[in-house]
Motif scaffolding. Structure first.
Motif, PDB file in Angstrom:
ATOM      1  N   GLY A 143      -3.860  -1.465   4.539  1.00 46.08           N
ATOM      2  CA  GLY A 143      -4.212  -0.102   4.935  1.00 46.08           C
ATOM      3  C   GLY A 143      -2.993   0.769   5.128  1.00 46.08           C
ATOM      4  N   GLU A 144      -1.932   0.179   5.674  1.00 44.10           N
ATOM      5  CA  GLU A 144      -0.679   0.904   5.851  1.00 44.10           C
ATOM      6  C   GLU A 144      -0.102   1.303   4.497  1.00 44.10           C
ATOM      7  OE1 GLU A 144       3.611   0.223   8.157  1.00 44.10           O
ATOM      8  OE2 GLU A 144       2.244  -1.450   7.842  1.00 44.10           O
ATOM      9  N   ALA A 145      -0.181   0.401   3.532  1.00 41.80           N
ATOM     10  CA  ALA A 145       0.301   0.702   2.185  1.00 41.80           C
ATOM     11  C   ALA A 145      -0.519   1.820   1.552  1.00 41.80           C
ATOM     12  CB  ALA A 145       0.248  -0.554   1.315  1.00 41.80           C
ATOM     13  N   PHE A 146      -1.836   1.815   1.785  1.00 40.04           N
ATOM     14  CA  PHE A 146      -2.685   2.898   1.287  1.00 40.04           C
ATOM     15  C   PHE A 146      -2.222   4.236   1.855  1.00 40.04           C
ATOM     16  CE2 PHE A 146      -5.870   0.032  -0.459  1.00 40.04           C
ATOM     17  CZ  PHE A 146      -6.540   0.815  -1.385  1.00 40.04           C
ATOM     18  N   ASP A 147      -2.013   4.297   3.170  1.00 38.94           N
ATOM     19  CA  ASP A 147      -1.652   5.562   3.810  1.00 38.94           C
ATOM     20  C   ASP A 147      -0.261   6.033   3.400  1.00 38.94           C
ATOM     21  OD1 ASP A 147      -4.060   5.823   5.144  1.00 38.94           O
ATOM     22  OD2 ASP A 147      -3.360   4.785   6.944  1.00 38.94           O
ATOM     23  N   LYS A 148       0.693   5.102   3.298  1.00 41.93           N
ATOM     24  CA  LYS A 148       2.047   5.485   2.899  1.00 41.93           C
ATOM     25  C   LYS A 148       2.088   5.943   1.448  1.00 41.93           C
ATOM     26  CE  LYS A 148       4.651   2.642   6.202  1.00 41.93           C
ATOM     27  NZ  LYS A 148       5.605   1.494   6.362  1.00 41.93           N
ATOM     28  N   THR A 149       1.336   5.267   0.594  1.00 37.16           N
ATOM     29  CA  THR A 149       1.273   5.671  -0.811  1.00 37.16           C
ATOM     30  C   THR A 149       0.631   7.041  -0.937  1.00 37.16           C
ATOM     31  OG1 THR A 149       1.167   3.376  -1.559  1.00 37.16           O
ATOM     32  CG2 THR A 149       0.370   5.055  -3.079  1.00 37.16           C
ATOM     33  N   ALA A 150      -0.411   7.286  -0.157  1.00 34.85           N
ATOM     34  CA  ALA A 150      -1.061   8.595  -0.175  1.00 34.85           C
ATOM     35  C   ALA A 150      -0.077   9.697   0.223  1.00 34.85           C
ATOM     36  CB  ALA A 150      -2.260   8.591   0.770  1.00 34.85           C
ATOM     37  N   LYS A 151       0.768   9.393   1.189  1.00 34.48           N
ATOM     38  CA  LYS A 151       1.763  10.378   1.627  1.00 34.48           C
ATOM     39  C   LYS A 151       2.771  10.654   0.515  1.00 34.48           C
ATOM     40  CE  LYS A 151       4.492  11.548   5.703  1.00 34.48           C
ATOM     41  NZ  LYS A 151       4.917  11.115   7.068  1.00 34.48           N
ATOM     42  N   LEU A 152       3.165   9.600  -0.223  1.00 36.04           N
ATOM     43  CA  LEU A 152       4.069   9.784  -1.363  1.00 36.04           C
ATOM     44  C   LEU A 152       3.453  10.717  -2.408  1.00 36.04           C
ATOM     45  CD1 LEU A 152       5.326   6.125  -2.026  1.00 36.04           C
ATOM     46  CD2 LEU A 152       6.616   8.010  -1.010  1.00 36.04           C
ATOM     47  N   LEU A 153       2.135  10.682  -2.523  1.00 31.96           N
ATOM     48  CA  LEU A 153       1.429  11.488  -3.513  1.00 31.96           C
ATOM     49  C   LEU A 153       1.075  12.879  -2.987  1.00 31.96           C
ATOM     50  CD1 LEU A 153      -0.954   8.700  -4.858  1.00 31.96           C
ATOM     51  CD2 LEU A 153       0.999   9.694  -6.051  1.00 31.96           C
ATOM     52  N   GLY A 154       1.480  13.165  -1.748  1.00 29.60           N
ATOM     53  CA  GLY A 154       1.225  14.482  -1.185  1.00 29.60           C
ATOM     54  C   GLY A 154      -0.175  14.683  -0.669  1.00 29.60           C
ATOM     55  N   LEU A 155      -0.893  13.596  -0.405  1.00 29.51           N
ATOM     56  CA  LEU A 155      -2.264  13.719   0.097  1.00 29.51           C
ATOM     57  C   LEU A 155      -2.254  13.943   1.607  1.00 29.51           C
ATOM     58  CD1 LEU A 155      -3.928  10.816  -1.942  1.00 29.51           C
ATOM     59  CD2 LEU A 155      -3.781  13.240  -2.518  1.00 29.51           C
ATOM     60  N   PRO A 156      -3.220  14.692   2.130  1.00 28.44           N
ATOM     61  CA  PRO A 156      -3.250  14.983   3.567  1.00 28.44           C
ATOM     62  C   PRO A 156      -3.565  13.747   4.398  1.00 28.44           C
ATOM     63  CG  PRO A 156      -5.247  15.793   2.513  1.00 28.44           C
ATOM     64  CD  PRO A 156      -4.341  15.347   1.416  1.00 28.44           C
ATOM     65  N   TYR A 157      -3.085  13.738   5.633  1.00 30.92           N
ATOM     66  CA  TYR A 157      -3.360  12.634   6.573  1.00 30.92           C
ATOM     67  C   TYR A 157      -4.802  12.705   7.056  1.00 30.92           C
ATOM     68  CZ  TYR A 157      -3.378  10.030  10.947  1.00 30.92           C
ATOM     69  OH  TYR A 157      -3.691   9.166  11.948  1.00 30.92           O
ATOM     70  N   PRO A 158      -5.459  11.549   7.259  1.00 30.42           N
ATOM     71  CA  PRO A 158      -5.034  10.215   6.809  1.00 30.42           C
ATOM     72  C   PRO A 158      -5.378  10.029   5.337  1.00 30.42           C
ATOM     73  CG  PRO A 158      -7.093  10.041   7.998  1.00 30.42           C
ATOM     74  CD  PRO A 158      -6.728  11.510   7.998  1.00 30.42           C
ATOM     75  N   GLY A 159      -4.429   9.581   4.551  1.00 28.76           N
ATOM     76  CA  GLY A 159      -4.566   9.659   3.112  1.00 28.76           C
ATOM     77  C   GLY A 159      -5.217   8.490   2.422  1.00 28.76           C
ATOM     78  N   GLY A 160      -5.368   7.343   3.111  1.00 29.06           N
ATOM     79  CA  GLY A 160      -5.910   6.161   2.451  1.00 29.06           C
ATOM     80  C   GLY A 160      -7.283   6.371   1.849  1.00 29.06           C
ATOM     81  N   ALA A 161      -8.173   6.998   2.610  1.00 25.05           N
ATOM     82  CA  ALA A 161      -9.528   7.246   2.115  1.00 25.05           C
ATOM     83  C   ALA A 161      -9.518   8.245   0.963  1.00 25.05           C
ATOM     84  CB  ALA A 161     -10.412   7.763   3.250  1.00 25.05           C
ATOM     85  N   LYS A 162      -8.640   9.260   1.060  1.00 22.35           N
ATOM     86  CA  LYS A 162      -8.541  10.247  -0.020  1.00 22.35           C
ATOM     87  C   LYS A 162      -8.014   9.593  -1.289  1.00 22.35           C
ATOM     88  CE  LYS A 162      -8.581  14.404  -1.798  1.00 22.35           C
ATOM     89  NZ  LYS A 162      -9.865  15.078  -2.107  1.00 22.35           N
ATOM     90  N   LEU A 163      -7.051   8.682  -1.157  1.00 24.23           N
ATOM     91  CA  LEU A 163      -6.531   7.962  -2.322  1.00 24.23           C
ATOM     92  C   LEU A 163      -7.658   7.203  -3.023  1.00 24.23           C
ATOM     93  CD1 LEU A 163      -3.239   5.872  -2.423  1.00 24.23           C
ATOM     94  CD2 LEU A 163      -5.338   5.002  -3.440  1.00 24.23           C
ATOM     95  N   SER A 164      -8.510   6.570  -2.239  1.00 29.34           N
ATOM     96  CA  SER A 164      -9.630   5.822  -2.809  1.00 29.34           C
ATOM     97  C   SER A 164     -10.597   6.741  -3.548  1.00 29.34           C
ATOM     98  CB  SER A 164     -10.362   5.063  -1.696  1.00 29.34           C
ATOM     99  OG  SER A 164     -11.458   4.335  -2.208  1.00 29.34           O
ATOM    100  N   GLU A 165     -10.835   7.939  -3.000  1.00 29.17           N
ATOM    101  CA  GLU A 165     -11.710   8.904  -3.664  1.00 29.17           C
ATOM    102  C   GLU A 165     -11.136   9.318  -5.018  1.00 29.17           C
ATOM    103  OE1 GLU A 165     -12.378  12.236  -1.154  1.00 29.17           O
ATOM    104  OE2 GLU A 165     -13.065  11.025   0.543  1.00 29.17           O
ATOM    105  N   LEU A 166      -9.829   9.566  -5.059  1.00 25.43           N
ATOM    106  CA  LEU A 166      -9.196   9.982  -6.310  1.00 25.43           C
ATOM    107  C   LEU A 166      -9.167   8.835  -7.314  1.00 25.43           C
ATOM    108  CD1 LEU A 166      -6.249  12.164  -4.949  1.00 25.43           C
ATOM    109  CD2 LEU A 166      -8.506  12.893  -5.740  1.00 25.43           C
ATOM    110  N   ALA A 167      -9.044   7.616  -6.820  1.00 22.54           N
ATOM    111  CA  ALA A 167      -9.100   6.456  -7.712  1.00 22.54           C
ATOM    112  C   ALA A 167     -10.477   6.346  -8.355  1.00 22.54           C
ATOM    113  CB  ALA A 167      -8.781   5.177  -6.935  1.00 22.54           C
ATOM    114  N   ARG A 168     -11.508   6.714  -7.606  1.00 21.14           N
ATOM    115  CA  ARG A 168     -12.864   6.692  -8.162  1.00 21.14           C
ATOM    116  C   ARG A 168     -12.998   7.727  -9.291  1.00 21.14           C
ATOM    117  NH1 ARG A 168     -18.036   5.214  -5.992  1.00 21.14           N
ATOM    118  NH2 ARG A 168     -17.182   4.926  -3.908  1.00 21.14           N
ATOM    119  N   LEU A 169     -12.358   8.877  -9.121  1.00 22.11           N
ATOM    120  CA  LEU A 169     -12.387   9.910 -10.161  1.00 22.11           C
ATOM    121  C   LEU A 169     -11.732   9.418 -11.445  1.00 22.11           C
ATOM    122  CD1 LEU A 169     -11.476  13.158  -8.167  1.00 22.11           C
ATOM    123  CD2 LEU A 169     -13.724  12.471  -9.000  1.00 22.11           C
ATOM    124  N   ALA A 170     -10.729   8.552 -11.309  1.00 21.69           N
ATOM    125  CA  ALA A 170      -9.972   8.079 -12.473  1.00 21.69           C
ATOM    126  C   ALA A 170     -10.560   6.818 -13.093  1.00 21.69           C
ATOM    127  CB  ALA A 170      -8.517   7.823 -12.064  1.00 21.69           C
TER     128      ALA A 170
END
Length: 351
Positions: free
Chosen positions: A163-190
């Motif tokens: 989960g920490e890796a998800f959130d840190k990676t999301a921050k690298l991508l410029g996603l808003p906090y907390p970014g882990g869930a948003k990263l997963s949403e964008l992965a679904r789009l792709a």
């Protein structure tokens, strides 16, 4: 028997009532997500102060929801650790003061134990023994669970939790906090896009043990992002960002899938319980729900029964603490205590 559960280990204030006769009868939760978003992460002092403000009104709301009074409470359970010291103290002080005023026992609960037992709150419950995958922002561990209070650590992440890796990676991508869930949403789009647009490492995939590592994966994403920005004049196109999200999520899930299969083969169990915030991830749920194992190269595949907590109970909540407290009380394993343990490995629980 009616147990009040108090959760305050980090940035959620949870209060719940669990009845051993009727199940979960009250559940209230306040998240501090909006408050911490301004700072890009959890501010411990702000978290502690907010828990103090929320505990009394949430408890009163929980009692109203259940149609109960303070006098109906038979015991008070609280999260003793691990977590933020000040946040834990807020919950501990409230729980102990309330229990003392009511003349009822107080039950300290390990936060991770609450998570690993939370699937037992679902309608379809696992039976002991089982392998538990605890996967959250702070912990990624495999446990052999033989019964209430009978746990064995099989392996864990040696650096960043998933989960920490998800959130840190999301921050690298410029996603808003907390970014882990948003990263997963964008992965679904792709997921219908380019599956091989990026290929990230699967750390320790073939280590022949149940240890895991996600820090190097995060570094690989950083390198990819820097390359893309260089090629696009400092920008990160949405489609490319989504492809990176997909590739990162695929790598994490591949590792967790392989290690889950290995943990099941190691123990001989065929039941897997997944708990913690990352347990809500759609990709992880899909892959683990279809998991099969082979005990040998020529052995037929064996089905695995995989259990998840209800989605609202994947993140921190009071329901899991109330339930764990009730289980210990029924097993005469309750122990009074005011202290908190910000650092407390689950493997150290001795009942």
């Amino acid at each position: 028997m009616l147990v009040l559960g108090i959760e305050s280990s980090c940035d959620e204030t949870g209060v719940a009532l669990y009845s051993t006769e009727h199940g979960l009868v009250g559940n209230q939760l306040h998240t501090q997500m909006a408050m911490h978003a301004e700072y890009g992460g959890v501010v411990p002092e702000l978290a502690s102060r907010d828990h103090i403000r929320r505990l009394v009104p949430l408890t009163q709301a929980c009692l109203r929801e259940a149609g109960k009074n303070y006098a109906d409470i038979d015991a008070v359970a609280y999260t003793q650790g691990p977590g933020l010291g000040g946040a834990l103290l807020a919950g501990s002080a409230f729980a102990n003061a309330l229990a003392f005023s009511l003349g009822k026992p107080v039950i300290p609960v390990h936060h991770l134990e609450g998570h690993l037992l939370s699937p037992l709150l679902a309608d379809d419950k696992p039976a002991f023994p089982f392998v538990a995958l605890l996967v959250s922002g702070g912990h990624t561990q495999f446990m052999a669970v033989r019964g209430i209070g009978d746990y064995e650590l099989l392996g864990e992440s040696v650096d960043d939790a998933a989960g920490e890796a998800f959130d840190k990676t999301a921050k690298l991508l410029g996603l808003p906090y907390p970014g882990g869930a948003k990263l997963s949403e964008l992965a679904r789009l792709a997921r219908l896009g380019r599956p091989d647009a990026f290929s990230f490492p699967r750390p320790m995939l073939h280590s022949h043990d149940l240890q895991m590592s996600f820090s190097g994966l995060k570094t690989a994403v950083l390198t990819a992002v820097q390359t893309v920005r260089t090629d696009h004049g400092g920008g990160l196109p949405d489609a490319v960002r989504n492809d990176i999200c997909r590739a990162f999520q695929d790598a994490v899930v591949d590792v967790l899938l392989a290690k889950s299969r290995q943990a099941l083969l190691h123990t001989g169990y065929r039941t897997l319980v997944v708990a913690g915030g990352v347990g809500a991830n759609w990709k992880l749920r899909t892959e683990l729900s279809a998991l099969q194992v082979r005990s040998g190269p020529k052995s037929p595949p064996e089905a695995v029964r995989t259990y998840f907590p209800p989605l609202p109970l994947c993140t921190d909540n009071g329901a899991m603490i109330a339930f764990a407290g009730a289980m210990h009380l029924q097993a005469a394993q309750a122990a009074a205590g005011f202290s908190v343990r910000p650092r407390w490995p689950l493997a150290e629980i001795v009942r």
